[in-house]
Design a protein around this motif. Structure first.
Motif, PDB file in Angstrom:
ATOM      1  N   SER A   1      96.193 172.918 -19.041  1.00  0.00           N
ATOM      2  CA  SER A   1      97.278 172.063 -18.007  1.00  0.00           C
ATOM      3  C   SER A   1      97.911 171.164 -18.893  1.00  0.00           C
ATOM      4  CB  SER A   1      96.330 171.703 -17.031  1.00  0.00           C
ATOM      5  OG  SER A   1      95.490 170.301 -17.372  1.00  0.00           O
ATOM      6  N   VAL A   2      99.020 170.732 -18.078  1.00  0.00           N
ATOM      7  CA  VAL A   2      99.762 169.619 -18.664  1.00  0.00           C
ATOM      8  C   VAL A   2      98.972 168.415 -18.888  1.00  0.00           C
ATOM      9  CG1 VAL A   2     101.824 168.250 -18.347  1.00  0.00           C
ATOM     10  CG2 VAL A   2     101.843 170.725 -17.370  1.00  0.00           C
ATOM     11  N   ALA A   3      98.217 168.137 -17.973  1.00  0.00           N
ATOM     12  CA  ALA A   3      97.508 166.722 -18.189  1.00  0.00           C
ATOM     13  C   ALA A   3      96.573 167.014 -19.530  1.00  0.00           C
ATOM     14  CB  ALA A   3      96.530 166.564 -17.032  1.00  0.00           C
ATOM     15  N   ASP A   4      95.819 168.231 -19.515  1.00  0.00           N
ATOM     16  CA  ASP A   4      94.877 168.200 -20.746  1.00  0.00           C
ATOM     17  C   ASP A   4      95.885 168.137 -21.964  1.00  0.00           C
ATOM     18  OD1 ASP A   4      92.783 168.450 -19.044  1.00  0.00           O
ATOM     19  OD2 ASP A   4      92.809 170.673 -19.297  1.00  0.00           O
ATOM     20  N   ARG A   5      97.052 168.825 -22.234  1.00  0.00           N
ATOM     21  CA  ARG A   5      97.731 168.814 -23.265  1.00  0.00           C
ATOM     22  C   ARG A   5      98.169 167.275 -23.558  1.00  0.00           C
ATOM     23  NH1 ARG A   5     100.598 173.204 -21.101  1.00  0.00           N
ATOM     24  NH2 ARG A   5     102.518 171.837 -20.611  1.00  0.00           N
ATOM     25  N   GLU A   6      98.490 166.526 -22.630  1.00  0.00           N
ATOM     26  CA  GLU A   6      98.846 165.295 -22.933  1.00  0.00           C
ATOM     27  C   GLU A   6      97.508 164.288 -23.474  1.00  0.00           C
ATOM     28  OE1 GLU A   6     100.393 163.880 -19.153  1.00  0.00           O
ATOM     29  OE2 GLU A   6     102.339 164.681 -19.465  1.00  0.00           O
ATOM     30  N   LYS A   7      96.475 164.776 -22.968  1.00  0.00           N
ATOM     31  CA  LYS A   7      95.250 163.893 -23.540  1.00  0.00           C
ATOM     32  C   LYS A   7      94.735 164.599 -25.025  1.00  0.00           C
ATOM     33  CE  LYS A   7      93.597 162.927 -18.905  1.00  0.00           C
ATOM     34  NZ  LYS A   7      92.596 163.282 -17.876  1.00  0.00           N
ATOM     35  N   LEU A   8      95.106 165.750 -25.153  1.00  0.00           N
ATOM     36  CA  LEU A   8      94.525 166.798 -26.335  1.00  0.00           C
ATOM     37  C   LEU A   8      95.382 166.018 -27.578  1.00  0.00           C
ATOM     38  CD1 LEU A   8      92.459 168.503 -27.431  1.00  0.00           C
ATOM     39  CD2 LEU A   8      93.809 170.443 -26.832  1.00  0.00           C
ATOM     40  N   MET A   9      96.655 166.300 -27.463  1.00  0.00           N
ATOM     41  CA  MET A   9      97.477 165.858 -28.555  1.00  0.00           C
ATOM     42  C   MET A   9      97.108 164.610 -29.254  1.00  0.00           C
ATOM     43  SD  MET A   9      99.459 168.565 -29.224  1.00  0.00           S
ATOM     44  CE  MET A   9     100.468 168.095 -30.313  1.00  0.00           C
ATOM     45  N   PRO A  10      96.831 163.565 -28.670  1.00  0.00           N
ATOM     46  CA  PRO A  10      96.685 162.233 -29.111  1.00  0.00           C
ATOM     47  C   PRO A  10      95.048 162.181 -29.910  1.00  0.00           C
ATOM     48  CG  PRO A  10      97.207 161.649 -27.162  1.00  0.00           C
ATOM     49  CD  PRO A  10      97.263 163.190 -27.219  1.00  0.00           C
ATOM     50  N   PHE A  11      94.273 163.092 -29.453  1.00  0.00           N
ATOM     51  CA  PHE A  11      92.918 163.321 -29.768  1.00  0.00           C
ATOM     52  C   PHE A  11      93.053 164.168 -31.281  1.00  0.00           C
ATOM     53  CE2 PHE A  11      89.212 166.224 -30.615  1.00  0.00           C
ATOM     54  CZ  PHE A  11      88.181 165.138 -30.799  1.00  0.00           C
TER      55      PHE A  11
ATOM     56  N   ALA B   1      93.219 171.006 -37.059  1.00  0.00           N
ATOM     57  CA  ALA B   1      93.843 170.157 -36.041  1.00  0.00           C
ATOM     58  C   ALA B   1      95.477 170.292 -36.298  1.00  0.00           C
ATOM     59  CB  ALA B   1      93.564 168.571 -36.455  1.00  0.00           C
ATOM     60  N   GLU B   2      95.948 170.572 -37.412  1.00  0.00           N
ATOM     61  CA  GLU B   2      97.558 170.682 -37.590  1.00  0.00           C
ATOM     62  C   GLU B   2      97.641 171.912 -36.981  1.00  0.00           C
ATOM     63  OE1 GLU B   2     100.849 171.614 -41.035  1.00  0.00           O
ATOM     64  OE2 GLU B   2      98.921 170.596 -41.500  1.00  0.00           O
ATOM     65  N   LEU B   3      96.912 173.009 -37.211  1.00  0.00           N
ATOM     66  CA  LEU B   3      97.290 174.608 -36.868  1.00  0.00           C
ATOM     67  C   LEU B   3      97.130 174.254 -35.268  1.00  0.00           C
ATOM     68  CD1 LEU B   3      95.301 176.440 -39.215  1.00  0.00           C
ATOM     69  CD2 LEU B   3      97.931 176.454 -39.060  1.00  0.00           C
ATOM     70  N   LEU B   4      96.080 173.576 -34.517  1.00  0.00           N
ATOM     71  CA  LEU B   4      95.966 173.606 -33.141  1.00  0.00           C
ATOM     72  C   LEU B   4      97.140 172.843 -32.540  1.00  0.00           C
ATOM     73  CD1 LEU B   4      94.450 174.450 -30.815  1.00  0.00           C
ATOM     74  CD2 LEU B   4      92.800 172.419 -31.085  1.00  0.00           C
ATOM     75  N   ALA B   5      97.452 171.757 -33.162  1.00  0.00           N
ATOM     76  CA  ALA B   5      98.584 170.911 -32.608  1.00  0.00           C
ATOM     77  C   ALA B   5      99.775 171.767 -32.472  1.00  0.00           C
ATOM     78  CB  ALA B   5      98.762 169.697 -33.569  1.00  0.00           C
ATOM     79  N   LYS B   6     100.265 172.512 -33.514  1.00  0.00           N
ATOM     80  CA  LYS B   6     101.328 173.245 -33.752  1.00  0.00           C
ATOM     81  C   LYS B   6     101.325 174.345 -32.650  1.00  0.00           C
ATOM     82  CE  LYS B   6     102.526 172.533 -38.589  1.00  0.00           C
ATOM     83  NZ  LYS B   6     102.638 173.236 -40.036  1.00  0.00           N
ATOM     84  N   ALA B   7     100.303 175.200 -32.397  1.00  0.00           N
ATOM     85  CA  ALA B   7     100.168 176.006 -31.459  1.00  0.00           C
ATOM     86  C   ALA B   7     100.191 175.475 -30.070  1.00  0.00           C
ATOM     87  CB  ALA B   7      98.746 176.591 -31.458  1.00  0.00           C
TER      88      ALA B   7
END
Length: 526
Positions: free
Chosen positions: A184-194, A167-173
């Motif tokens: 997409s921008v919307a997907d990034r905004e939803k994915l980071m809290p997850f 999760a840390e590696l993916l969040a940094k990427a």
């Protein structure tokens, strides 16, 4: 005949007759509700083998009004579903007989030992025949993954620390824009809290540790607060060769909830046999199979008296394992004989011990520790929690390494397994007593656990992906002889596959008998 069927019964009857006569593919439907109790009146079916497929076939045929004779070479029903109890003999080709010495209530499922919740056929029979079930604890987060050097990681730590690191590696990427083309921008905004919740990340999306992996400081009375364990370094996690086994419980076949019959897996099979109008004839070793124009003839030896007996019937459903069937005198066609002889069976071994429940002092209640090597795992009992003693499985290995392992003497197999348990639980190898080993390729009337249909294939995939010429060939009857077993299902290592195969063949036979019933009056009138 088919034309008359079309006039009388329509397209459905014609297609059913064509399937029964081998002119169309066999249907895979499992709904048995259409079998009326009078369908098989006046017809006698001989079923060979009282494992789960044979018992299923016998029971469903009886429900449809057939007279059934069920022959079993062993002195017990169940086939591979073999529960070993105190005093039972373990006889294997080329080995001295072992005698199980277990305390009261201790037993060993030498074959299948768990039932997935989606195997509704087997669970349905257990319910129908009043066989009580209990939860089989297939996964314990307190168990271990052990590396080749003997270092070990708690399952909860391996799972959750690896999740945090990923999760840390993916969040940094994502934060660095490395995945802008994929998200997409919307997907990034939803994915980071997850990801933050998924990996239990701290501010800055950093993983430092999590209470999911265990406590650094355990909570106590008053102001003794809990703290998370320190995250294990990524290189240390990756150095453990068993790390991939942390996804074991995600396999559909291994997902909770799992079940086991109270008192041993064979309780289901005993219940099925008791429900038959004509229970299995035990100790009936088939010696000759003859197919005739108007029926079948089976010659068998009564292993208790050595007397030779003959039984005749209209049809035969054979569930005998193919390596055993290949050695029986039959008048099958040359192509069928070649196909039967060509089926390669895999290897599988189990080594079991009785022991004081030292593992429960390590917070392990059921579940599996993965150790690699020829013994593969250590499996802890789900039954009898907090009792004094239990049955510990020190080896359950299959495949090529199991073939090599079974070349060792029985004493060596037991001592090797004891050594692996001692490596995992230092000092406790000496607690293991009454060890017994089962090598399925050496078990008479089995000669293997299941076929390796994809032997030599590049991908090695089996469950759910079997499609060989021999596999397809054996699905169809030859004359009056039908074949059924888990080996002929997409799940040859599971009892549910035997039920599916047996029901498929019972339905095929029922369609055939139904089709003939429509034709026979016309023949008599002519």
């Amino acid at each position: 005949m088919l034309g008359r069927l079309g006039l009388v019964g329509g397209l459905g009857a014609t297609m059913g007759a064509m399937q029964a006569l081998g002119l169309m593919g066999t249907a895979l439907a499992q709904d048995m509700s259409g079998l009326v109790p009078t369908l098989g009146k006046g017809k006698h079916v001989v079923v060979l083998g009282a494992g789960i497929a044979g018992l299923t076939a016998a029971y469903e045929l009886e429900q449809a009004g057939f007279l059934v004779t069920l022959l079993e070479a062993r002195t017990r029903v169940g086939g591979r579903a073999w529960t070993v109890r105190d005093g039972d003999k373990i006889e294997m080709t080329g080995e001295d007989t072992q005698t199980a010495r277990f305390s009261d209530g201790i037993y060993f499922n030498a074959g299948p030992a768990r039932i997935p919740s989606f195997h509704q056929g087997l669970l349905g029979y257990a319910k129908k025949f009043g066989v009580p079930l209990e939860v089989e604890v297939n996964s314990s987060r307190s168990a271990y993954v052990m590396a080749d050097d003997g270092s070990k990681i708690r399952m909860r730590t391996a799972i959750n620390d690896m999740r945090g690191k990923i999760a840390e590696l993916l969040a940094k990427a994502i934060s660095q824009g490395s995945l802008d083309q994929q998200l997409s921008v919307a997907d990034r905004e939803k994915l980071m809290p997850f990801l933050k919740a998924y990996g239990d990340l701290e501010e800055g999306n950093v993983f430092k540790g999590t209470e999911r992996s265990g406590f650094g400081t355990a909570p106590g009375a008053g102001a003794i607060f809990a703290s998370p364990s320190t995250a294990m370094p990524l290189d240390q996690l990756l150095a453990n060769q068993r790390l991939p086994m942390t996804v074991f419980e995600d396999n559909l076949y291994m997902q909770a909830t799992m079940f086991e019959p109270v008192g041993g897996m064979d309780r289901i099979h005993a219940g099925m046999d008791a429900a038959l109008r004509r229970p299995a004839l035990l100790g009936a070793e088939v010696q000759r199979i003859r197919q005739k124009s108007n029926g079948v003839e089976i010659v068998y030896r009564d292993t208790a008296s050595d007397a030779v007996e003959t039984v005749q019937g209209d049809y035969l459903i054979c569930t005998i394992p193919f390596p055993v069937l290949a050695k029986i005198d039959t008048n099958f066609s040359a192509s069928l004989k070649r196909t039967i002889a060509s089926v390669v069976y895999d290897y599988s071994n189990k080594v079991a011990f009785e022991s004081p429940r030292f593992w429960e002092k390590e917070q392990i209640y059921g579940g599996i520790s993965f150790v690699g090597g020829p013994t593969a795992l250590v499996w802890y009992p789900s039954a009898g929690l907090h009792s004094e003693r239990g049955m510990l499985l020190g080896c359950y290995g299959s495949g090529k390494s199991a073939g090599e392992f079974q070349k060792r003497s029985i004493a060596e197999q037991i001592e090797f397994s004891r050594g692996v348990v001692d490596k995992l639980h230092p000092g406790h190898g000496q607690d293991l007593t009454n060890g017994i080993a089962v090598n399925w390729n050496k078990i008479p009337y089995s000669l293997g656990p299941w076929p390796n249909w994809n032997a030599g294939s590049a991908n090695g995939r089996q469950e759910g992906h079997i499609d060989t010429q021999a596999f397809r060939f054996l699905q169809a009857p030859e004359g009056r002889v039908y074949f059924a077993s888990a080996a002929l299902s997409q799940t040859p290592g599971w009892q549910e596959g035997g039920i599916q195969s047996a029901r498929t063949q019972v339905l095929a036979l029922a369609r055939r008998v139904s089709a003939q019933a429509l034709v026979e009056p016309a023949r008599h009138a002519a």
